[in-house]
Design a protein around this motif. Structure first.
Motif, mmCIF file in Angstrom:
data_model
loop_
_atom_site.group_PDB
_atom_site.id
_atom_site.type_symbol
_atom_site.label_atom_id
_atom_site.label_comp_id
_atom_site.label_asym_id
_atom_site.label_seq_id
_atom_site.Cartn_x
_atom_site.Cartn_y
_atom_site.Cartn_z
ATOM 1 N N ARG A 152 0.866 -1.087 -0.027
ATOM 2 C CA ARG A 152 -0.008 0.045 0.110
ATOM 3 C C ARG A 152 0.866 1.283 -0.270
ATOM 4 N N THR A 153 2.015 1.123 0.656
ATOM 5 C CA THR A 153 2.912 2.294 0.920
ATOM 6 C C THR A 153 3.515 2.656 -0.546
ATOM 7 N N ALA A 154 3.802 1.519 -1.220
ATOM 8 C CA ALA A 154 4.315 1.530 -2.601
ATOM 9 C C ALA A 154 3.485 1.922 -3.629
ATOM 10 N N ARG A 155 1.990 1.600 -3.413
ATOM 11 C CA ARG A 155 0.948 2.155 -4.163
ATOM 12 C C ARG A 155 0.842 3.732 -4.069
ATOM 13 N N ALA A 156 0.908 4.268 -2.873
ATOM 14 C CA ALA A 156 0.834 5.651 -2.184
ATOM 15 C C ALA A 156 2.042 6.455 -3.122
ATOM 16 N N LYS A 157 3.067 5.999 -3.214
ATOM 17 C CA LYS A 157 4.302 6.566 -3.814
ATOM 18 C C LYS A 157 3.955 6.991 -5.194
ATOM 19 N N GLY A 158 2.967 6.047 -5.664
ATOM 20 C CA GLY A 158 2.753 6.284 -7.227
ATOM 21 C C GLY A 158 3.155 4.957 -8.091
ATOM 22 N N GLN A 159 3.266 3.825 -7.457
ATOM 23 C CA GLN A 159 3.647 2.432 -8.406
ATOM 24 C C GLN A 159 2.287 2.146 -8.753
ATOM 25 N N SER A 160 2.411 1.641 -9.917
ATOM 26 C CA SER A 160 1.084 1.152 -10.552
ATOM 27 C C SER A 160 0.761 -0.262 -9.955
#
Lengths: 522, 321
Positions: free
Chosen positions: B222-230
């Motif tokens: 979720r953290t990575a998604r919040a950074k903008g990872q697809s």
């Protein structure tokens, strides 16, 4: 014009409405508090803004950031906004970082995703950002498991603010942290808001934190905004009953007559607990870590004794030793004059009961409540008959504010607060002299917590039981205990009457702890 | 307390693993020798037949060294193993090392071939199922892998022979021509490798799927998604490596199984592999061949486990302490 404009945001899953017509605005440079109990929809509101909702949720209403409709963007477009325009810090610093990547890589990833820079340049920028959040002394090549909880939360903040987003959402950023660490993180967040002029949404269940931090606040209840306004006004003159109830519960102290019994029921004398550490090399002496360092105290009959300390202070180890679950390397623990240790017999063990923190994990989900509550009966010399057990369980459930008929249900049918009542019933069923409450109300919402504290106060009078109240939450300890022990690095640094210790702490560490706790104006 | 440098920690971790590897081998050698020694059946009597003279049997026992004390024979055997001397086969009267050496060039490539195939099949479909969790692709993969696990590999083998050897004549139906012609050798091993790989791939794909699904629910995703990872980005950059630990464990176990457990497949395809050698040696009481072959299998299992442990340390920095 406001920077972030959320209008009539609603969320449904099937026929369930999770959010209903949530509307609020946040301006540049503003800290906006979003307060509510668990399940009130705070986190879902945040995830809606991030457009990171779990699959299967149906969203309506609009979310506009700087004039752009986030709610209309495609997933691909939204990926470009996340981290760059709107970023998020999560509650659990222990699990929010990828354990296999270095902290430098994780911060650099934020930068690489949104700008055309090489790895080396991104790492250089990551170092600057980590410096900004106060981690300049930590090498980029460290892995998350090598950092403390507070340090990890700073890394999470670093990767969120790396690109200076317009809006930062912080979802319970300090709930999992100790009070002194919390104070540092809150300071850092307000400094970043001030320096970058970004807007911040601070999600929390803690009204005192909101009071310290937020310019404006929205109080959420069951998926809607109950009240919104300037923080100081909302807290001073709440317009809604719900807000009033929340404020009252936050500073609730149960009414109970002071106890000053003289009979000592538990005595700890110079208790020492050493852990062996792994050898540095096969020939060296095995190093040890002293988790409990010459602790001495006594617990008197009917007394409520608090044990406060931050994580790593040794209070859990001491608690386990008091329960006879951990060997000690020095000193002794006595219950009513008899030695309590790993080999203690049933007649000693039945004098002490325990309530754990986690109302979800501390019960076997396959057993009925009757069986769960009746468990301690095996400590008695004569085990009561089935009928006697059921009668006792029924009576006990009524005493903790549940129905006797609840005993045939399973634990999943109960809420967190009800489970904690069941845990208390289990601890009290064989009428121990002492009950250890290990962070027993820490996982509960404020209103439920207030009810449980009242219940505990009532039961201690009724059954003449002594409590050892272990907690990192100073406000709770202040509300319910007569005396308090303050623990740091394995040793008790201060002990005395609760009121006195809080009014005039004599040890610098106690003062530091008390000062770090955000307070509500009363 | 200051932590030692991470390079030292890797060495300490691997050193510990290496010591436990050696101890395992010592214990295994004692067990293998002991169990086979207490088994009933005198190889000398068996070799000479029912009508042999007792004197002749006794002479043969002397010649084979069977009359020495147990401990002396154990140390003889282990000492031989260390310099590559596995002793003489009782039945074939040739060095055991030679027998095993011939067979290992069939079994080892076959096991590796099957493992590569199984991984190549399992990874993509396991990842696909995890990505499309609850969708048609997921149900399809789960159903197929269920079948793959349920159907025994010799049935696949016969089916493959029927289609690819008899109907279309692409691959040979059985036998092994040796490695003088590598292409022909590889062709000969292809059908057996596929038959071995299918059930293994089914298991591995399911492990991959569940490990990946579990990882995708982690907070750091979720953290990575919040950074903008697809969605795809988080799989490659974050989820896969974290899901590798259970997958590596299974791959290690599968390799050991493939090396020794191919006996039925070797029989179906008439391959001169270790499994068949072992089976024949047991039926002929050729104990010294059994001991040598089993010891070699144990050795390979232990070495593979060590390799998997090293792979863990590469994947997960937390294990390097």
């Amino acid at each position: 014009m406001s920077l972030l404009d959320v209008r009539n945001l609603s969320l449904r899953v099937g026929a369930n409405t999770l959010l209903k017509d949530v509307s609020f605005r946040v301006s540049r440079g503003e800290i906006f508090g979003l307060v509510g109990e668990s399940g009130s929809g705070k986190s879902l509101t945040a995830l809606s803004i991030m457009q990171l909702l779990p699959d299967g949720m149906h969203q309506s209403g609009t979310i506009a950031l700087d004039g752009e409709m986030l709610s209309d963007l495609s997933e691909r477009e939204m990926c470009k906004r996340r981290g760059r325009d709107v970023a998020m810090v999560f509650q659990e610093p222990m699990t929010a970082l990828n354990p296999l990547h270095t902290i430098g890589q994780q911060v650099a990833e934020s930068i690489e995703l949104h700008s055309r820079v090489g790895r080396r340049e991104a790492l250089g920028k990551a170092a600057d950002v980590l410096e900004r959040v106060g981690l300049g002394h930590i090498p980029l090549t460290r892995y998350p498991h090598e950092l403390s909880g507070g340090q990890r939360q700073r890394v999470v903040i670093a990767l969120a603010i790396a690109l200076r987003p317009k809006v930062l959402i912080a979802d319970e950023p300090t709930t999992a942290l100790d009070v002194t660490t919390q104070a540092g993180i809150l300071d850092l967040l307000s400094k970043l808001v001030r320096e970058d002029g970004m807007a911040m949404i601070l999600i929390t269940h803690d009204l005192a934190v909101v009071h310290d931090m937020a310019d404006r606040v929205a109080i959420m209840e069951k998926g809607r905004v109950a009240e919104t306004g300037v923080t100081s006004q909302v807290l001073k003159a709440p317009g809604q009953d719900y807000t009033r109830a929340l404020i009252a519960a936050s500073s609730h102290a149960p009414l109970r007559p002071p106890r000053d019994g003289t009979q000592v029921v538990m005595q700890a004398r110079d208790v020492v607990r050493d852990y062996a550490l792994p050898r540095r090399n096969p020939f060296s002496v095995r190093p040890t870590f002293r988790a409990v360092d010459h602790v001495k105290f006594e617990l008197r009959k009917g007394e409520n004794l608090g044990l406060v300390g931050e994580s790593g202070s040794g209070k859990s180890t001491l608690t386990r030793a008091l329960l006879g679950l951990e060997p000690v390397q020095g000193g002794s623990i006595e219950l009513g004059g008899k030695l309590m240790d790993m080999d203690a017999a049933r007649d000693l063990r039945r004098r002490i009961g325990i309530v754990f923190q986690d109302p979800f994990g501390s019960f076997n989900p396959r057993h009925t409540v009757a069986r769960l509550v009746a468990e301690p009966f095996h400590l008695l010399d004569r085990r009561p008959s089935k009928a006697e057990q059921r009668a006792a369980v029924g009576e006990m459930l009524e005493s903790v504010g549940l129905n006797a008929t609840d005993m045939d249900r399973h634990i999943h049918a109960f809420s967190g607060g009800q489970r904690q009542r069941i845990a208390i019933a289990r601890a009290l069923i064989i009428r121990p002299e002492i009950v250890v409450l290990d962070e027993a109300v820490s996982a509960l919402d404020v209103q439920v917590r207030a009810q449980i504290l009242d219940l505990l106060a009532e039961l201690s009078d009724r059954f003449d039981v002594s409590y050892l109240f272990v907690s990192h939450d100073l406000s709770v300890v202040r509300a319910i205990t007569d005396r308090v022990l303050v623990m740091k690095d394995g040793a008790i640094v201060e002990q005395g009457d609760t009121a006195q210790v809080f009014a005039k702490p004599s040890h610098a560490y106690t003062r530091q702890l008390i000062d770090a706790v955000p307070k509500l104006p009363i | 307390m200051r932590a030692p440098r991470s390079g030292d920690q890797v060495l300490i971790y691997l050193g510990r693993r290496f010591v436990s590897l050696c101890l395992t081998l010592v214990v295994a050698s004692i067990l293998i020798f002991g169990i086979i020694e207490v088994l009933p059946g005198d190889p000398a009597a068996f070799m000479l037949g029912i009508n042999a003279q007792p004197e002749a049997v006794e002479a043969l026992r002397d010649q084979l060294g069977l009359n020495q004390s147990l401990i002396a024979r154990y140390f003889d055997w282990v000492g031989g193993l260390l310099i590559g001397d596995f002793g003489q086969s009782y039945t074939y009267r040739v060095p055991v090392a030679e027998l095993i050496g011939d067979r290992i060039w069939v079994s080892l490539p076959l096991a590796l071939y099957a493992l590569v195939l199984s991984t190549a099949i399992a990874f993509p479909i396991g990842i696909l199922a995890a990505l499309r969790r609850g969708g048609v692709a997921d149900y399809g993969v789960m159903g197929l892998t269920q079948l793959g696990i349920a159907i025994p590999n010799f049935w696949f083998a016969m089916f493959l022979v029927l289609i690819f050897a008899i109907q279309w004549r692409i691959f040979p139906a059985g036998g092994f021509v040796g490695w003088e012609d590598p292409v022909a050798g590889l062709m000969g091993l292809t059908l057996p490798a596929i038959a071995l790989a299918l059930p293994q791939a089914s298991i591995l794909a399911r492990i991959m799927r569940s490990a990946l699904i579990e990882t995708l629910d982690e907070d750091y995703i979720r953290t990575a998604r919040a950074k903008g990872q697809s969605r795809r980005g988080v799989i490659w950059h974050h989820a896969l490596r974290n899901a590798m630990i259970p997958v590596l464990t299974i791959i290690g176990l599968q390799f050991s199984f493939l090396l020794a457990g191919a006996i039925i497949i070797e029989n179906v395809f008439y391959l001169p592999g270790l499994g068949r050698l072992l089976f024949q040696a047991i039926t002929q009481r050729d104990l010294i061949v059994v001991e040598g072959a089993v010891m070699l299998l144990v050795f390979s299992v232990v070495v593979v486990t060590f390799a998997v442990d090293m792979a863990y340390a590469l994947v997960d920095p937390r294990l390097r302490r």
